[in-house]
Design a protein around this motif. Structure first.
Motif, PDB file in Angstrom:
ATOM      1  N   GLY A  96      -4.775   1.948  -6.271  1.00 39.49           N
ATOM      2  CA  GLY A  96      -5.816   1.469  -5.364  1.00 39.49           C
ATOM      3  C   GLY A  96      -7.222   1.595  -5.889  1.00 39.49           C
ATOM      4  O   GLY A  96      -8.186   1.448  -5.129  1.00 39.49           O
ATOM      5  N   PRO A 150       0.826  -1.215   0.000  1.00 42.18           N
ATOM      6  CA  PRO A 150       0.000   0.000   0.000  1.00 42.18           C
ATOM      7  C   PRO A 150       0.856   1.258   0.000  1.00 42.18           C
ATOM      8  O   PRO A 150       2.038   1.226   0.334  1.00 42.18           O
ATOM      9  N   ASN A 195     -12.113  -1.854  -1.675  1.00 44.18           N
ATOM     10  CA  ASN A 195     -11.161  -1.287  -0.716  1.00 44.18           C
ATOM     11  C   ASN A 195     -11.525  -1.575   0.737  1.00 44.18           C
ATOM     12  O   ASN A 195     -10.967  -0.947   1.647  1.00 44.18           O
ATOM     13  N   ALA A 226      -7.116  -2.269  -3.689  1.00 43.91           N
ATOM     14  CA  ALA A 226      -6.062  -1.788  -2.789  1.00 43.91           C
ATOM     15  C   ALA A 226      -4.844  -2.695  -2.837  1.00 43.91           C
ATOM     16  O   ALA A 226      -3.709  -2.239  -2.680  1.00 43.91           O
ATOM     17  N   GLU A 251      -4.324   4.262  -0.266  1.00 38.98           N
ATOM     18  CA  GLU A 251      -5.114   4.100   0.947  1.00 38.98           C
ATOM     19  C   GLU A 251      -6.334   5.015   0.979  1.00 38.98           C
ATOM     20  O   GLU A 251      -7.276   4.773   1.731  1.00 38.98           O
TER      21      GLU A 251
END
Length: 911
Positions: free
Chosen positions: A500, A376, A406, A494, A381
């Motif tokens: 993501g 990540p 996510n 993600a 995020e």
């Protein structure tokens, strides 16, 4: 009479049950048929706020929870149809459940002993339900414009037909017939929403498209864009020329244009109005679309997931993705300087109001010029991918959104969303354990948000004051561990993308397709040699795999098992395992083939590196379990119509004379149909359904795998494409005309690139010896057969009927009894297993039809005859369901597959 029946059938057996131990033979674990149906409205709350209703999709049940100050307490579990995906509460005592695979709606009575009291049959693959109209007494259900229950001809070879329906029932009436069926001029539908006073219902297309289409190969001059041909580059980095590919074009409001601005109206002879969200007058004597432009919103998005109406302003919010398939190529974009790597779709919420359509990008923080940071990272995020279900506060100020990609719930303040002033903030995102949120319900009285988590089949409880998860519970899940473990790699943006916001599910929607073509060649790639699983080269010679492959339709992840190498060209294969032979060696290894897609994570999704081998193998194990649903065009008794039989006879028996070296082959010689094909290899595997994994060299200018044909009926609706060279569009053929075809619902049709608007253009690619090949009636018969093509499951799988006390009246009895007999006959023919569910007082009674009688879920009860099971309906409705072979025991009498029947466990629990 009811008391006598219970004494005769039940009381003697119940006395014997008092002596039971948890005995009985241990039974082998029962398989699960994995469809990966997308949940639409998986949760609902009773109007009085006392109960939460949740669909248990993999277990084919409705779970009922009491809402208490301490949290959720499980109250009841009711067997419904196969693959329930939506639930809505009509009132405090009745809920309706939409069963995606069963093409049905289960009407559930809620109370001391919850049970299914009615089953309504609707169109194919229903998805959503709302109640609206005066008093909320009308039920609206979305379904595809086809299916064995539809009282109309779907007109699969007719242009300008809407492929989406909304079935409307008067909920308080006992009639199983709909009040009306509202046709929508779009492809298959998904979401519904209703305004605050119930006067308007909004219905949305699912894969609605984005006004793109494909120009067929062979229509442009050779020599690249300078000669009026394909835009450059026309060679890869090594200078090797690309095949004769097609080209994706887009409607700009006036014309069909390519990326160079050139007009192609002479090749795309249809309009694509892109009607996405439709407005239904729910209070009219017969509900209908509002007239003219008031009846729809256009250009809302490419794939529309869920909708909700602001209870105060009346504005509509639509979660969606917008595809960027007009951008060519994957990979690093060095040689061509263009690529969709890391940015194939935009994730959005579109606001609809009286002023029009207002798309809002949800990932404003992403810098798409930079790729590809390890995950990540700070950027990923904050991202959201594939936003689904929504809930609003009663004052309309706050919008909660489930984000499957996510593992979070994203919070949007509606005023900021509407004026586009919001910006992603970690404070407005709530992590959810369990993974894969699909839907949610807001309980303002208790300051809670209930969130359905698909990855673990669970429910998260969020404190809306503290903005954090405070509890999590899971429902019974019969899915095998490898299916559960591998699901995440389809959806989890993600984990699988640098930004993501992209995942495999961005295009393979719920493991299926997005109904678009993409040009995902890679000019930075190299030529690959073809493999040895070759059916023919048509006398042309070998053509290797060029990295610039041109537009190709997104393919489904369903039905990959047993069909060898993957993708349109079969270039995803296990060539490191020579020699090739069925099953599972060399190019025929599905496990090796799917593992080769690991390169797509950095090359297409923009991840910094491929998945770890064990992660990719988990994804492979998941994907190879997905199957196609039963065919909705074929008769439920698996028979063919007279027209379909003519088509089948041609398909199996008529010989092609296309080239001298292939003077004796039929359609079926290549597009093999054999449900028991693997018997010849001594293995228990599904059969062949249009392909056995072989390649055809030099077909359509490049090597292609012989394709499967199980989903042809889903690709109808793009009438008006002008075929390319004479190979597909011989002058003077009577099969079709090239005049303008008016409004259509899809931009892509058949062949690998979607450039053939109907099956008849494909047939014209081969010259058959049979007299009458050029006869329109013969070719329409072949099309009719292909629409009813065999799949892994018989058409009857999932079908249901509920027998009620009032059905014993003569007028109702004939229809219900005939359907019960149909289900039983198909079980006798080994096309399904037949189960039934009813109640004996406080107990659920499950029944499994085997050996001409019904084994019960109480081991102390004797088997029951057909007549005895029917008589049970005098006390409580009996719902019969045809389930996939091998699953009847688990679904009928041993839910947890532990060798102890469900009834015995109920007795022990009560004791």
């Amino acid at each position: 009479m009811e008391a006598m029946l219970l004494r005769k059938l039940v009381f003697p057996a119940v006395s014997a049950l008092a002596l039971l131990a948890a005995s009985g033979e241990a039974r082998a674990s029962q398989p699960l048929t994995a469809f990966e149906s997308g949940q639409v409205r998986p949760m609902a709350m009773s109007p009085n706020g006392q109960r939460l209703f949740v669909v248990n999709t993999p277990d084919n049940r409705l779970e009922i929870y009491a809402i208490t100050p301490a949290g959720l307490e499980r109250e009841a579990s009711v067997a419904v149809g196969l693959e329930p995906v939506a639930v809505a509460a009509r009132n405090n005592h009745e809920v309706w459940v939409v069963n995606h695979l069963s093409d049905s709606v289960s009407v559930v009575a809620v109370g001391a002993h919850a049970h299914v009291k009615r089953t309504l049959q609707v169109g194919d693959e229903p998805r959503d339900i709302v109640f609206a109209g005066v008093g909320g007494e009308r039920a609206f259900i979305t379904a595809a414009h086809r299916g064995q229950h539809a009282p109309f001809d779907p007109q699969l070879t007719t242009p300008s037909v809407g492929r989406a329906d909304v079935w409307v029932f008067q909920a308080s009436q006992v009639s199983a017939e709909p009040l009306t069926i509202v046709n929508l001029f779009s492809d298959t539908p998904r979401a519904l929403a209703v305004n605050a006073d119930g006067s308007r219902v909004y219905a949305a297309a699912f894969n609605s498209g984005n006004q793109t289409a494909t120009i067929a190969p062979g229509v442009m001059p050779k020599g690249g864009e300078q000669a009026g041909g394909l835009p450059g580059p026309n060679v890869n980095h090594a200078g090797i020329g690309e095949p004769d590919n097609g080209l994706i074009v887009r409607f700009d409001g006036d014309h069909w244009v390519d990326e160079l601005g050139r007009v192609w109206d002479h090749m795309i002879k249809f309009n694509l109005p892109d009607k996405d969200v439709f407005v239904i007058n729910a209070e009219a004597p017969v509900p209908a679309l509002l007239p003219d432009d008031d009846g729809f919103f256009a250009g809302v998005g490419t794939t529309l997931f869920n909708m909700i109406v602001n209870p105060v302003s009346g504005k509509i919010y639509v979660t969606n993705t917008e595809a960027r398939n007009q951008v060519r190529f994957e990979g690093p974009g060095i040689f061509a300087d263009t690529t969709v790597r890391g940015h194939a779709v935009d994730n959005r919420i579109t606001v609809l109001d009286d002023q029009g359509v207002h798309p809002r990008l949800l990932n404003k923080h992403i810098d798409y010029d930079n790729c590809c940071a390890p995950v990540p990272n700070a950027e990923s995020e904050l991202s959201v991918s594939q936003p689904l279900g929504m809930a609003t506060t009663s004052d309309g100020a706050v919008l909660y959104t489930a984000v499957i990609g996510n593992d979070k719930v994203a919070i949007y303040y509606t005023a900021e969303l509407e004026d586009d002033s919001f910006y992603p903030d970690a404070f407005d995102q709530i992590p959810v354990s369990g993974g894969g949120p699909t839907g949610l319900v807001l309980d303002e009285a208790n300051d809670r948000l209930y969130v359905m988590t698909r990855f673990d089949n669970g429910i998260s409880i969020i404190d809306t004051d503290a903005l954090e998860e405070v509890d999590h519970l899971t429902m019974h899940n019969p899915e095998p561990a490898d299916l559960i473990a591998g699901r995440r790699f389809l959806y989890d943006a993600a984990l699988t993308s640098s930004h993501g916001d992209q995942s495999c599910a961005s295009c393979h929607i719920f493991g299926d397709k997005d109904d678009l073509a993409w040009d995902l060649g890679n000019p930075d790639g190299d030529i690959m040699a073809v493999t040895d699983n070759i059916r023919t080269n048509f006398g042309i010679g070998d053509i290797d795999f060029h990295p610039m492959k041109g537009p190709m339709l997104t393919q489904s992840l369903r039905g990959l098992d047993n069909h060898g190498p993957m993708h349109w060209r079969g270039d995803r294969n296990g060539v490191d395992q020579q020699p090739s032979a069925q099953p599972d060696t060399g190019a025929y290894s599905e496990v090796a083939a799917f593992n080769t897609f690991n390169v797509a994570f950095p090359g297409l999704l923009g991840r910094d590196q491929e998945l770890a081998p064990e992660q990719m193998q988990a994804f492979t194990d998941f994907a190879l379990q997905l199957v196609y649903p039963p065919n909705p065009i074929r008769n439920l008794d698996n028979s063919l119509t007279a027209q379909q039989q003519v088509g089948r006879d041609f398909f199996f028996n008529n010989k092609s004379v296309i080239t001298a070296d292939l003077s004796q082959f039929t359609c079926e010689n290549c597009h093999r149909i054999d449900a028991q094909a693997n018997a010849e290899y001594g293995v228990a595997r599904p059969g062949f359904f249009g392909s056995d994994g072989q390649l055809v060299l030099a077909e359509l200018g490049q090597t292609l795998k012989i394709p499967q044909m199980r989903n042809f009926y889903t690709r109808v609706g793009a009438f008006g494409m002008v075929g390319g060279d004479a190979f597909f569009n011989s002058p003077g053929q009577p099969f079709y005309d090239d005049s303008h075809q008016g409004d259509q619902v899809r931009g892509f049709g058949y062949a690998h690139d979607g450039s053939k608007d109907q099956l008849l253009r494909i047939f014209n690619g081969f010259s058959f010896a049979a007299e009458g090949f050029h006869d329109i009636d013969t070719m329409l018969a072949v099309a009719s057969f292909l629409f009813a093509f065999d799949t892994n499951l018989a058409p009857v799988v999932g079908q249901q009927v509920t027998l009620r006390k009032q059905d014993f009246q003569l007028q109702a009895w004939a229809a219900v009894n005939a359907r019960i007999n149909l289900l039983r006959a198909r079980a006798d023919a080994d096309e399904c297993e037949l189960i039934a569910k009813t109640r004996l007082g406080p107990f659920e009674l499950g029944l499994l039809y085997e050996g001409g009688a019904y084994t019960t879920s109480f081991s102390g009860l004797p088997s029951l005859t057909h007549a005895q099971v029917r008589l049970l309906a005098l006390s409580s409705p009996v719902t019969y369901t045809c389930v996939p072979l091998g699953t009847g025991e688990r679904l009928g009498i041993d839910r947890d597959d532990d060798g102890t029947r469900d009834g015995d466990e109920q007795l022990w629990w009560q004791w």
